[in-house]
Design a protein around this motif. Structure first.
Motif, short mmCIF file in Angstrom:
data_model
loop_
_atom_site.label_atom_id
_atom_site.label_comp_id
_atom_site.label_asym_id
_atom_site.label_seq_id
_atom_site.Cartn_x
_atom_site.Cartn_y
_atom_site.Cartn_z
N HIS A 69 0.83 -1.21 0.00
CA HIS A 69 0.00 0.00 0.00
C HIS A 69 0.86 1.26 0.00
CE1 HIS A 69 -4.03 -1.68 0.22
NE2 HIS A 69 -3.46 -2.68 0.88
N PHE A 70 1.94 1.24 0.76
CA PHE A 70 2.83 2.39 0.75
C PHE A 70 3.44 2.58 -0.64
CE2 PHE A 70 2.73 1.56 5.32
CZ PHE A 70 2.62 2.85 5.83
N ASP A 71 3.92 1.49 -1.23
CA ASP A 71 4.50 1.58 -2.58
C ASP A 71 3.47 1.99 -3.61
OD1 ASP A 71 6.96 0.84 -1.58
OD2 ASP A 71 6.74 -1.28 -2.13
N TRP A 72 2.26 1.47 -3.50
CA TRP A 72 1.16 1.78 -4.41
C TRP A 72 0.86 3.29 -4.39
CZ3 TRP A 72 -1.88 -0.95 -7.80
CH2 TRP A 72 -3.14 -0.45 -8.12
N GLN A 73 0.77 3.85 -3.20
CA GLN A 73 0.46 5.28 -3.09
C GLN A 73 1.61 6.14 -3.59
OE1 GLN A 73 -1.30 6.58 0.67
NE2 GLN A 73 -1.97 4.48 1.03
N ILE A 74 2.84 5.73 -3.32
CA ILE A 74 4.00 6.49 -3.78
C ILE A 74 4.07 6.48 -5.31
CG2 ILE A 74 6.53 6.48 -3.85
CD1 ILE A 74 6.39 5.60 -0.84
N LYS A 75 3.91 5.30 -5.92
CA LYS A 75 3.93 5.21 -7.38
C LYS A 75 2.78 5.99 -8.00
CE LYS A 75 6.23 0.76 -7.55
NZ LYS A 75 6.05 -0.69 -7.74
N TRP A 130 -7.07 8.34 -13.61
CA TRP A 130 -6.20 7.22 -13.24
C TRP A 130 -5.81 7.33 -11.78
CZ3 TRP A 130 -0.99 6.99 -11.75
CH2 TRP A 130 -0.42 5.71 -11.75
N HIS A 131 -5.45 8.54 -11.34
CA HIS A 131 -5.08 8.77 -9.94
C HIS A 131 -6.24 8.41 -9.02
CE1 HIS A 131 -4.46 11.20 -6.27
NE2 HIS A 131 -3.21 10.83 -6.44
N LEU A 132 -7.41 8.90 -9.33
CA LEU A 132 -8.59 8.62 -8.50
C LEU A 132 -8.89 7.12 -8.48
CD1 LEU A 132 -10.81 9.81 -6.75
CD2 LEU A 132 -12.18 10.11 -8.82
N TYR A 133 -8.81 6.45 -9.62
CA TYR A 133 -9.02 5.01 -9.70
C TYR A 133 -8.05 4.26 -8.79
CZ TYR A 133 -8.14 0.31 -11.46
OH TYR A 133 -7.89 -1.03 -11.54
N ARG A 134 -6.78 4.63 -8.84
CA ARG A 134 -5.77 3.94 -8.03
C ARG A 134 -6.00 4.16 -6.54
NH1 ARG A 134 -0.91 1.30 -10.05
NH2 ARG A 134 0.19 2.37 -8.38
N ILE A 135 -6.42 5.35 -6.16
CA ILE A 135 -6.68 5.62 -4.75
C ILE A 135 -7.88 4.79 -4.29
CG2 ILE A 135 -7.38 7.40 -3.09
CD1 ILE A 135 -4.37 7.40 -4.04
N VAL A 136 -8.95 4.78 -5.05
CA VAL A 136 -10.14 4.01 -4.67
C VAL A 136 -9.81 2.52 -4.63
CG1 VAL A 136 -12.45 3.33 -5.44
CG2 VAL A 136 -11.79 5.74 -5.47
N ARG A 137 -9.13 2.02 -5.65
CA ARG A 137 -8.78 0.59 -5.69
C ARG A 137 -7.90 0.20 -4.50
NH1 ARG A 137 -5.53 -2.73 -10.40
NH2 ARG A 137 -5.63 -4.73 -9.33
N GLY A 138 -6.91 1.02 -4.19
CA GLY A 138 -6.03 0.74 -3.06
C GLY A 138 -6.76 0.79 -1.74
N TRP A 139 -7.64 1.78 -1.59
CA TRP A 139 -8.37 1.94 -0.33
C TRP A 139 -9.32 0.76 -0.10
CZ3 TRP A 139 -10.91 7.24 1.19
CH2 TRP A 139 -10.97 7.34 2.58
N ILE A 140 -9.95 0.29 -1.16
CA ILE A 140 -10.83 -0.88 -1.04
C ILE A 140 -10.02 -2.11 -0.62
CG2 ILE A 140 -12.24 -2.51 -2.36
CD1 ILE A 140 -13.29 -0.05 -3.95
N ALA A 141 -8.86 -2.29 -1.23
CA ALA A 141 -8.00 -3.43 -0.88
C ALA A 141 -7.55 -3.33 0.58
CB ALA A 141 -6.80 -3.49 -1.80
N ALA A 143 -9.17 -1.83 3.04
CA ALA A 143 -10.34 -2.10 3.87
C ALA A 143 -10.63 -3.60 3.94
CB ALA A 143 -11.55 -1.34 3.35
N ASP A 144 -10.29 -4.32 2.86
CA ASP A 144 -10.50 -5.78 2.82
C ASP A 144 -9.32 -6.54 3.41
OD1 ASP A 144 -12.93 -5.41 1.58
OD2 ASP A 144 -12.19 -5.86 -0.44
N GLY A 145 -8.28 -5.85 3.81
CA GLY A 145 -7.10 -6.50 4.38
C GLY A 145 -6.25 -7.22 3.35
N ARG A 146 -6.26 -6.71 2.12
CA ARG A 146 -5.52 -7.33 1.03
C ARG A 146 -4.39 -6.42 0.56
NH1 ARG A 146 -8.21 -7.04 -3.45
NH2 ARG A 146 -9.92 -5.79 -2.71
N PRO A 147 -3.32 -7.01 0.02
CA PRO A 147 -2.30 -6.17 -0.61
C PRO A 147 -2.79 -5.67 -1.96
CG PRO A 147 -1.77 -8.48 -0.92
CD PRO A 147 -3.00 -8.43 -0.04
N VAL A 148 -2.14 -4.68 -2.49
CA VAL A 148 -2.43 -4.23 -3.84
C VAL A 148 -1.32 -4.75 -4.75
CG1 VAL A 148 -3.85 -2.20 -3.38
CG2 VAL A 148 -1.40 -2.00 -3.25
N PRO A 149 -1.62 -4.95 -6.04
CA PRO A 149 -0.60 -5.53 -6.93
C PRO A 149 0.60 -4.64 -7.13
CG PRO A 149 -2.62 -5.02 -8.15
CD PRO A 149 -2.85 -4.68 -6.72
#
Length: 149
Positions: A69-75, A130-141, A143-149
């Motif tokens: 999640h940290f890497d996802w948000q930074i990228k 794209w930025h908004l999509y990535r934030i929403v996708r990451g936040w959902i993951a 909340a579900d306790g999952r990593p992001v790709p």
């Protein structure tokens, strides 16, 4: 790297982090995702705060699913910035060309400048979505306790 079991990850390195530290980093990530969303309502003024927060706590999550999640948000931040700047650069160049076309009384240059500026606006719009999509996708993951790709 990570073995998925249900919604949780089995990782021997994550055993080094106790439950309290893990919950703290999850909450921290929720806050950074929230700040990214709020930045849309503050003309981007809050956009810089979560990137500093991510860099500050990034190493605390090493070896855990939270590190993704940290890497996802930074990228997400850096790619969005780069594409936004490319869009602004194209628009700036196009507007300069438009000014030249007015001075030279050339309709062809003016049309080309408007088309070029349109491309810049499209790039900025795609970067925004794209930025908004990535934030929403990451936040959902998160909340579900999952990593992001």
């Amino acid at each position: 790297m990570y073995a998925m079991t249900g919604d949780h990850i089995n990782n021997p390195m994550s055993d080094n982090m106790n439950n309290k530290q893990s919950r703290s980093l999850v909450t921290y990530n929720h806050i950074t995702y929230l700040l990214y969303v709020l930045s849309y309502f503050t003309a981007g003024l809050l956009w810089i705060v979560p990137i500093f927060m991510n860099y500050a706590k990034r190493r605390d999550a090493d070896g855990t699913w939270l590190a993704t999640h940290f890497d996802w948000q930074i990228k997400t931040f850096w790619y969005s910035i780069v594409w936004f700047i490319v869009g602004i650069g194209i628009i700036t160049f196009a507007l300069g060309s438009f000014g030249v076309s007015i001075m030279a009384d050339s309709g062809n240059i003016a049309v080309g400048s408007v088309l070029l500026a349109s491309i810049g606006f499209i790039i900025m719009g795609v970067a925004f979505i794209w930025h908004l999509y990535r934030i929403v996708r990451g936040w959902i993951a998160l909340a579900d306790g999952r990593p992001v790709p």
